[in-house]
Design a protein around this motif. Structure first.
Motif, PDB file in Angstrom:
ATOM      1  N   GLY A 114      40.545  45.489  48.597  1.00 17.71           N
ATOM      2  CA  GLY A 114      41.739  45.915  49.305  1.00 17.71           C
ATOM      3  C   GLY A 114      42.867  46.286  48.360  1.00 17.71           C
ATOM      4  O   GLY A 114      42.764  46.131  47.136  1.00 17.71           O
ATOM      5  N   PRO A 115      43.976  46.750  48.917  1.00 22.14           N
ATOM      6  CA  PRO A 115      45.088  47.234  48.081  1.00 22.14           C
ATOM      7  C   PRO A 115      45.821  46.140  47.317  1.00 22.14           C
ATOM      8  O   PRO A 115      46.590  46.436  46.401  1.00 22.14           O
ATOM      9  CB  PRO A 115      46.020  47.907  49.096  1.00 22.14           C
ATOM     10  CG  PRO A 115      45.693  47.257  50.410  1.00 22.14           C
ATOM     11  CD  PRO A 115      44.232  46.942  50.355  1.00 22.14           C
ATOM     12  N   LEU A 116      45.605  44.864  47.687  1.00 23.24           N
ATOM     13  CA  LEU A 116      46.307  43.777  47.000  1.00 23.24           C
ATOM     14  C   LEU A 116      45.602  43.338  45.718  1.00 23.24           C
ATOM     15  O   LEU A 116      46.193  42.616  44.908  1.00 23.24           O
ATOM     16  CB  LEU A 116      46.451  42.566  47.930  1.00 23.24           C
ATOM     17  CG  LEU A 116      47.361  42.740  49.154  1.00 23.24           C
ATOM     18  CD1 LEU A 116      47.366  41.474  49.991  1.00 23.24           C
ATOM     19  CD2 LEU A 116      48.777  43.077  48.710  1.00 23.24           C
ATOM     20  N   VAL A 117      44.368  43.759  45.528  1.00 23.90           N
ATOM     21  CA  VAL A 117      43.576  43.263  44.395  1.00 23.90           C
ATOM     22  C   VAL A 117      44.207  43.657  43.063  1.00 23.90           C
ATOM     23  O   VAL A 117      44.444  42.809  42.189  1.00 23.90           O
ATOM     24  CB  VAL A 117      42.126  43.788  44.479  1.00 23.90           C
ATOM     25  CG1 VAL A 117      41.357  43.413  43.204  1.00 23.90           C
ATOM     26  CG2 VAL A 117      41.433  43.224  45.696  1.00 23.90           C
ATOM     27  N   GLN A 180      28.392  39.828  29.171  1.00 24.54           N
ATOM     28  CA  GLN A 180      29.439  40.584  29.858  1.00 24.54           C
ATOM     29  C   GLN A 180      29.552  40.062  31.284  1.00 24.54           C
ATOM     30  O   GLN A 180      28.634  39.434  31.806  1.00 24.54           O
ATOM     31  CB  GLN A 180      29.102  42.072  29.877  1.00 24.54           C
ATOM     32  CG  GLN A 180      27.782  42.367  30.569  1.00 24.54           C
ATOM     33  CD  GLN A 180      27.293  43.785  30.361  1.00 24.54           C
ATOM     34  OE1 GLN A 180      27.663  44.450  29.398  1.00 24.54           O
ATOM     35  NE2 GLN A 180      26.462  44.267  31.277  1.00 24.54           N
ATOM     36  N   THR A 181      30.703  40.327  31.908  1.00 30.35           N
ATOM     37  CA  THR A 181      30.879  39.938  33.299  1.00 30.35           C
ATOM     38  C   THR A 181      30.328  41.043  34.199  1.00 30.35           C
ATOM     39  O   THR A 181      29.858  42.086  33.724  1.00 30.35           O
ATOM     40  CB  THR A 181      32.365  39.725  33.620  1.00 30.35           C
ATOM     41  OG1 THR A 181      33.072  40.977  33.481  1.00 30.35           O
ATOM     42  CG2 THR A 181      32.982  38.691  32.688  1.00 30.35           C
ATOM     43  N   ILE A 182      30.405  40.809  35.490  1.00 27.13           N
ATOM     44  CA  ILE A 182      30.019  41.853  36.431  1.00 27.13           C
ATOM     45  C   ILE A 182      30.979  43.029  36.318  1.00 27.13           C
ATOM     46  O   ILE A 182      32.118  42.876  35.875  1.00 27.13           O
ATOM     47  CB  ILE A 182      30.006  41.315  37.889  1.00 27.13           C
ATOM     48  CG1 ILE A 182      31.435  40.849  38.273  1.00 27.13           C
ATOM     49  CG2 ILE A 182      29.001  40.196  38.057  1.00 27.13           C
ATOM     50  CD1 ILE A 182      31.574  40.483  39.741  1.00 27.13           C
ATOM     51  N   GLN A 183      30.519  44.195  36.710  1.00 23.94           N
ATOM     52  CA  GLN A 183      31.394  45.358  36.766  1.00 23.94           C
ATOM     53  C   GLN A 183      32.425  45.159  37.871  1.00 23.94           C
ATOM     54  O   GLN A 183      32.099  44.676  38.956  1.00 23.94           O
ATOM     55  CB  GLN A 183      30.583  46.629  37.046  1.00 23.94           C
ATOM     56  CG  GLN A 183      29.729  47.096  35.880  1.00 23.94           C
ATOM     57  CD  GLN A 183      30.558  47.825  34.833  1.00 23.94           C
ATOM     58  OE1 GLN A 183      31.683  48.262  35.080  1.00 23.94           O
ATOM     59  NE2 GLN A 183      29.999  47.940  33.638  1.00 23.94           N
ATOM     60  N   PHE A 184      33.677  45.516  37.586  1.00 26.24           N
ATOM     61  CA  PHE A 184      34.734  45.360  38.582  1.00 26.24           C
ATOM     62  C   PHE A 184      34.492  46.328  39.746  1.00 26.24           C
ATOM     63  O   PHE A 184      34.001  47.446  39.552  1.00 26.24           O
ATOM     64  CB  PHE A 184      36.105  45.639  37.973  1.00 26.24           C
ATOM     65  CG  PHE A 184      36.527  44.639  36.928  1.00 26.24           C
ATOM     66  CD1 PHE A 184      35.791  43.483  36.696  1.00 26.24           C
ATOM     67  CD2 PHE A 184      37.680  44.844  36.178  1.00 26.24           C
ATOM     68  CE1 PHE A 184      36.182  42.567  35.733  1.00 26.24           C
ATOM     69  CE2 PHE A 184      38.075  43.934  35.213  1.00 26.24           C
ATOM     70  CZ  PHE A 184      37.325  42.787  34.988  1.00 26.24           C
ATOM     71  N   GLY A 185      34.891  45.887  40.943  1.00 27.39           N
ATOM     72  CA  GLY A 185      34.802  46.756  42.112  1.00 27.39           C
ATOM     73  C   GLY A 185      35.845  47.856  42.082  1.00 27.39           C
ATOM     74  O   GLY A 185      36.757  47.861  41.242  1.00 27.39           O
ATOM     75  N   ASN A 186      35.722  48.787  42.990  1.00 22.59           N
ATOM     76  CA  ASN A 186      36.635  49.944  43.021  1.00 22.59           C
ATOM     77  C   ASN A 186      38.092  49.528  43.188  1.00 22.59           C
ATOM     78  O   ASN A 186      38.995  50.162  42.628  1.00 22.59           O
ATOM     79  CB  ASN A 186      36.239  50.899  44.152  1.00 22.59           C
ATOM     80  CG  ASN A 186      34.906  51.578  43.885  1.00 22.59           C
ATOM     81  OD1 ASN A 186      34.527  51.776  42.728  1.00 22.59           O
ATOM     82  ND2 ASN A 186      34.187  51.935  44.944  1.00 22.59           N
ATOM     83  N   SER A 187      38.333  48.470  43.950  1.00 22.54           N
ATOM     84  CA  SER A 187      39.710  48.019  44.170  1.00 22.54           C
ATOM     85  C   SER A 187      40.324  47.405  42.920  1.00 22.54           C
ATOM     86  O   SER A 187      41.546  47.260  42.837  1.00 22.54           O
ATOM     87  CB  SER A 187      39.766  47.006  45.312  1.00 22.54           C
ATOM     88  OG  SER A 187      39.353  47.581  46.525  1.00 22.54           O
ATOM     89  N   ALA A 188      39.478  47.023  41.957  1.00 27.85           N
ATOM     90  CA  ALA A 188      39.963  46.364  40.739  1.00 27.85           C
ATOM     91  C   ALA A 188      40.041  47.316  39.546  1.00 27.85           C
ATOM     92  O   ALA A 188      40.286  46.871  38.433  1.00 27.85           O
ATOM     93  CB  ALA A 188      39.056  45.194  40.397  1.00 27.85           C
TER      94      ALA A 188
END
Length: 376
Positions: A114-117, A180-188
């Motif tokens: 979401g937009p708050l991320v 490495q960590t997971i790939q960030f989502g689109n909101s991030a």
């Protein structure tokens, strides 16, 4: 016997103070040309590859902006510290902790979209950088610890902590064993400014906004006046009612917050995940940027672009000429050396002093000479 002594000039040259960065850059070019010649490379072709080719196309200008953004953000914060005569050398660690704090949202809560991320990530990044910078500030104000040593040593703690995180609890279980960590989502992911032209993202905008706001604070606000007074004369600052300990915390927290913002902007923009190494040394290079920009936030913008070009140029000469990319570090080191050298000679003049021996000292030496021969 002769010795050299630096004597403070009664009045420094305003002209040479203004030209100092340009003189330092010219001397760096000359020294760099000699270095390329010693490596068996034509200096003119090397400089063309190093300084011209990396910015000859629009997408390359975007890459320049990506490299310059963290340098400008960190250097703007460091300029406040150095103006206040507070020596924060640990911006690299604050950069890393800002990236770690901000990355906690997409790594620990991958389903949160979401937009708050992204605003939450940026805020946590600034909090993380400021919190890590508060450690040397507390040690300095509470125990009078040298902030140069504490802030620098904390860099290595941050690097090792990041390495442990991405190889341990935050490791991507689907990452085929890579640290490495997971790939960030689109909101991030930090949005790109002009996706059709290149990869430059909003991190560069953050850097420009921070430079303007800090410039306004330093030149137009009481807080900037307090920074300058305490930096030039702590005693005068105390008479004016300014608190030195409060200034230490203010400078460190502001510097750390901007370094943390640079860290999370780099991870969420250019990289897209946490890795064992997320910085080629931005926190240390930003020190050069700050001084090359004369500790002026607006000058730092130009200096950040110049130093960002050294990173791109180092990669270019490595691929085109087979020279180690460490040549970029050599250029950065020479530039800092010449900047500090020029500033020193502007503020001080060199005086050669002859140390004349008194009669008693001469007699003592003559008397001791036979004893030394016997001892041998």
């Amino acid at each position: 016997m002769m010795r050299l002594e630096l004597v403070k000039r009664p009045q420094r040259s305003a002209l040479f103070s203004m030209l100092s960065p340009f003189i330092a850059f010219a001397l760096t070019i000359i020294a760099g040309g000699i270095m390329f010649a010693l490596l068996g490379v034509n200096p003119f072709s090397a400089f063309n590859i190093y300084f011209i080719e990396p910015v000859s196309q629009v997408w390359q200008l975007h890459e320049l902006a990506i490299k310059a953004a963290p340098l400008i953000l960190i250097a703007v914060g460091l300029s406040v510290c150095y103006k206040a005569n507070i020596w924060n050398i640990g911006a690299e660690g604050q950069f890393i902790f800002g990236a770690i704090f901000g990355s906690a949202v997409p790594v620990l809560f991958p389903g949160f979209e979401g937009p708050l991320v992204l605003p939450l990530m940026l805020l946590l990044g600034m909090v993380g950088g400021a919190a890590y910078a508060a450690i040397p500030a507390f040690l300095k104000t509470r125990f009078s610890t040298n902030e140069i040593l504490t802030s620098l040593m904390l860099v290595y703690v941050a690097q090792l902590f990041l390495d442990w995180l991405v190889r341990g609890p935050w490791r991507d279980p689907q990452g085929h064993g890579f640290p490495q960590t997971i790939q960030f989502g689109n909101s991030a992911i930090l949005p790109e400014l002009m996706p059709d032209a290149g990869r430059a993202n909003w991190g560069f905008v953050f850097a420009l906004v921070a430079a303007v706001l800090v410039w306004l604070m330093m030149s137009r606000m009481l807080k900037g006046f307090e920074v300058r007074v305490l930096g030039s004369s702590p005693r005068a600052g105390r008479f004016a009612g300014f608190g030195l300990n409060r200034m230490v915390f203010f400078a460190f927290l502001l510097s750390g917050a901007l370094a943390g913002l640079a860290g999370i902007s780099e991870v969420s923009g250019a990289i897209g995940q946490l890795q064992p190494v997320i910085s080629p040394g931005y926190g240390f290079t930003a020190i050069i940027v700050a001084f090359l920009g004369r500790l002026n936030p607006l000058g730092i913008v130009a200096a950040g672009l110049v130093l960002a070009l050294t990173y791109l140029g180092g990669e270019a000469v490595q691929s085109a000429l087979g020279i180690s990319d460490k040549v970029a570090r050599v250029f950065q080191g020479m530039l800092l050396f010449f900047v500090l050298g020029c500033d020193t000679l502007i503020h001080y003049r060199i005086r050669l002093i002859g140390l004349a021996l008194t009669k008693s000292e001469s007699a003592a030496k003559l008397e001791a000479a036979p004893k030394l021969k016997e001892a041998r």
